[in-house]
Design a protein around this motif. Structure first.
Motif, PDB file in Angstrom:
ATOM      1  N   GLY A 216      -0.721  10.319  -5.323  1.00 19.35           N
ATOM      2  CA  GLY A 216       0.560   9.627  -5.486  1.00 19.35           C
ATOM      3  C   GLY A 216       0.665   8.540  -4.444  1.00 19.35           C
ATOM      4  O   GLY A 216      -0.309   8.229  -3.753  1.00 19.35           O
ATOM      5  N   SER A 217       1.840   7.972  -4.323  1.00 19.31           N
ATOM      6  CA  SER A 217       2.003   6.912  -3.320  1.00 19.31           C
ATOM      7  C   SER A 217       2.137   7.532  -1.928  1.00 19.31           C
ATOM      8  O   SER A 217       2.666   8.636  -1.781  1.00 19.31           O
ATOM      9  CB  SER A 217       3.240   6.070  -3.631  1.00 19.31           C
ATOM     10  OG  SER A 217       4.416   6.776  -3.319  1.00 19.31           O
TER      11      SER A 217
ATOM     12  N   SER B 255       5.595   8.673  -1.114  1.00 22.91           N
ATOM     13  CA  SER B 255       6.063   9.929  -1.715  1.00 22.91           C
ATOM     14  C   SER B 255       5.728  11.159  -0.869  1.00 22.91           C
ATOM     15  O   SER B 255       6.223  12.255  -1.148  1.00 22.91           O
ATOM     16  CB  SER B 255       5.488  10.097  -3.121  1.00 22.91           C
ATOM     17  OG  SER B 255       4.090  10.370  -3.063  1.00 22.91           O
TER      18      SER B 255
ATOM     19  N   TRP C 241       0.831  -1.208   0.000  1.00 27.01           N
ATOM     20  CA  TRP C 241       0.000   0.000   0.000  1.00 27.01           C
ATOM     21  C   TRP C 241       0.863   1.254   0.000  1.00 27.01           C
ATOM     22  O   TRP C 241       0.562   2.222  -0.712  1.00 27.01           O
ATOM     23  CB  TRP C 241      -0.934  -0.004   1.219  1.00 27.01           C
ATOM     24  CG  TRP C 241      -1.858   1.169   1.243  1.00 27.01           C
ATOM     25  CD1 TRP C 241      -3.023   1.317   0.536  1.00 27.01           C
ATOM     26  CD2 TRP C 241      -1.693   2.376   1.988  1.00 27.01           C
ATOM     27  NE1 TRP C 241      -3.589   2.541   0.812  1.00 27.01           N
ATOM     28  CE2 TRP C 241      -2.791   3.217   1.694  1.00 27.01           C
ATOM     29  CE3 TRP C 241      -0.728   2.831   2.880  1.00 27.01           C
ATOM     30  CZ2 TRP C 241      -2.947   4.472   2.266  1.00 27.01           C
ATOM     31  CZ3 TRP C 241      -0.884   4.085   3.447  1.00 27.01           C
ATOM     32  CH2 TRP C 241      -1.982   4.890   3.141  1.00 27.01           C
ATOM     33  N   LEU C 242       1.934   1.249   0.769  1.00 26.19           N
ATOM     34  CA  LEU C 242       2.794   2.431   0.881  1.00 26.19           C
ATOM     35  C   LEU C 242       3.455   2.820  -0.436  1.00 26.19           C
ATOM     36  O   LEU C 242       3.714   3.997  -0.666  1.00 26.19           O
ATOM     37  CB  LEU C 242       3.874   2.205   1.952  1.00 26.19           C
ATOM     38  CG  LEU C 242       3.390   2.288   3.388  1.00 26.19           C
ATOM     39  CD1 LEU C 242       4.436   1.722   4.336  1.00 26.19           C
ATOM     40  CD2 LEU C 242       3.041   3.718   3.755  1.00 26.19           C
ATOM     41  N   ILE C 243       3.724   1.858  -1.301  1.00 33.42           N
ATOM     42  CA  ILE C 243       4.412   2.184  -2.559  1.00 33.42           C
ATOM     43  C   ILE C 243       3.467   2.305  -3.754  1.00 33.42           C
ATOM     44  O   ILE C 243       3.893   2.664  -4.841  1.00 33.42           O
ATOM     45  CB  ILE C 243       5.539   1.172  -2.868  1.00 33.42           C
ATOM     46  CG1 ILE C 243       4.986  -0.235  -3.061  1.00 33.42           C
ATOM     47  CG2 ILE C 243       6.598   1.214  -1.780  1.00 33.42           C
ATOM     48  CD1 ILE C 243       6.006  -1.240  -3.567  1.00 33.42           C
ATOM     49  N   SER C 244       2.182   2.024  -3.542  1.00 34.86           N
ATOM     50  CA  SER C 244       1.206   2.092  -4.633  1.00 34.86           C
ATOM     51  C   SER C 244       0.581   3.475  -4.728  1.00 34.86           C
ATOM     52  O   SER C 244       0.368   4.139  -3.710  1.00 34.86           O
ATOM     53  CB  SER C 244       0.094   1.069  -4.406  1.00 34.86           C
ATOM     54  OG  SER C 244       0.626  -0.229  -4.391  1.00 34.86           O
ATOM     55  N   ASP C 245       0.269   3.882  -5.948  1.00 40.60           N
ATOM     56  CA  ASP C 245      -0.422   5.155  -6.130  1.00 40.60           C
ATOM     57  C   ASP C 245      -1.784   5.107  -5.453  1.00 40.60           C
ATOM     58  O   ASP C 245      -2.470   4.084  -5.478  1.00 40.60           O
ATOM     59  CB  ASP C 245      -0.594   5.474  -7.608  1.00 40.60           C
ATOM     60  CG  ASP C 245       0.669   6.027  -8.236  1.00 40.60           C
ATOM     61  OD1 ASP C 245       1.558   6.481  -7.491  1.00 40.60           O
ATOM     62  OD2 ASP C 245       0.771   6.013  -9.470  1.00 40.60           O
ATOM     63  N   ASN C 246      -2.164   6.225  -4.852  1.00 41.61           N
ATOM     64  CA  ASN C 246      -3.420   6.345  -4.143  1.00 41.61           C
ATOM     65  C   ASN C 246      -4.104   7.606  -4.631  1.00 41.61           C
ATOM     66  O   ASN C 246      -3.561   8.706  -4.483  1.00 41.61           O
ATOM     67  CB  ASN C 246      -3.152   6.403  -2.630  1.00 41.61           C
ATOM     68  CG  ASN C 246      -4.408   6.429  -1.814  1.00 41.61           C
ATOM     69  OD1 ASN C 246      -5.198   7.357  -1.912  1.00 41.61           O
ATOM     70  ND2 ASN C 246      -4.591   5.409  -0.998  1.00 41.61           N
TER      71      ASN C 246
END
Length: 152
Positions: A124-125, A128, A114-119
């Protein structure tokens, strides 16, 4: 009765490092006094490498997310120096967010994904946004929303 001499910054930083590893920061938040001391004294530069392993991301990607120049990091690591207070605070912030994400998603693997996936809600992630407290607050807001049945 004399007072005990204050430890040097290097000795104090080693004491902080003995107590706080990145994995420890994620598993249990430091108490406020310890967090303040950690920021002021600086985490060892090796804390970044611990975070890289824990987060399962490339070192260059984590350094970019934390806005820490690679050359500065490598120089500090080679000289066995501590991170600056602002860099240490970013690492503590990352640990806090990782812990909250693990609580929300149930496993470290799901939290890291979840932390590295775009939201969409964040633009963005989550990773970021960790470099600033304002960004981290937005990530915390989304995690809180997810914890209480919302979608984000």
């Amino acid at each position: 009765m004399g007072t005990m001499p204050r430890p040097t910054k290097r000795v104090a930083a080693k004491l902080v490092a003995q107590v706080l590893s990145f994995r420890r920061i994620v598993s249990r938040p430091p108490d406020p006094a310890q967090a303040i001391a950690t920021v002021r004294l600086g985490l060892p530069a090796s804390a970044i490498d611990e975070a890289v392993v824990y987060m399962a991301v490339a070192q260059k990607d984590l350094l970019a997310a934390l806005r820490i120049p690679a050359s500065t990091f490598h120089r500090r690591l080679a000289a066995n120096e501590t991170l600056s207070p602002s860099e240490s605070e970013k690492v503590l912030r990352l640990g806090d967010i990782a812990r909250r994400a693990e609580e929300t998603f149930g496993t470290p693997k799901a939290a890291r994904a979840w932390l590295i996936s775009d939201n969409l809600a964040l633009g963005g992630s989550p990773l970021s946004l960790i470099d600033t407290e304002a960004g981290a607050n937005q990530v915390r807001r989304v995690l809180s929303t997810l914890n209480y049945g919302g979608t984000a």
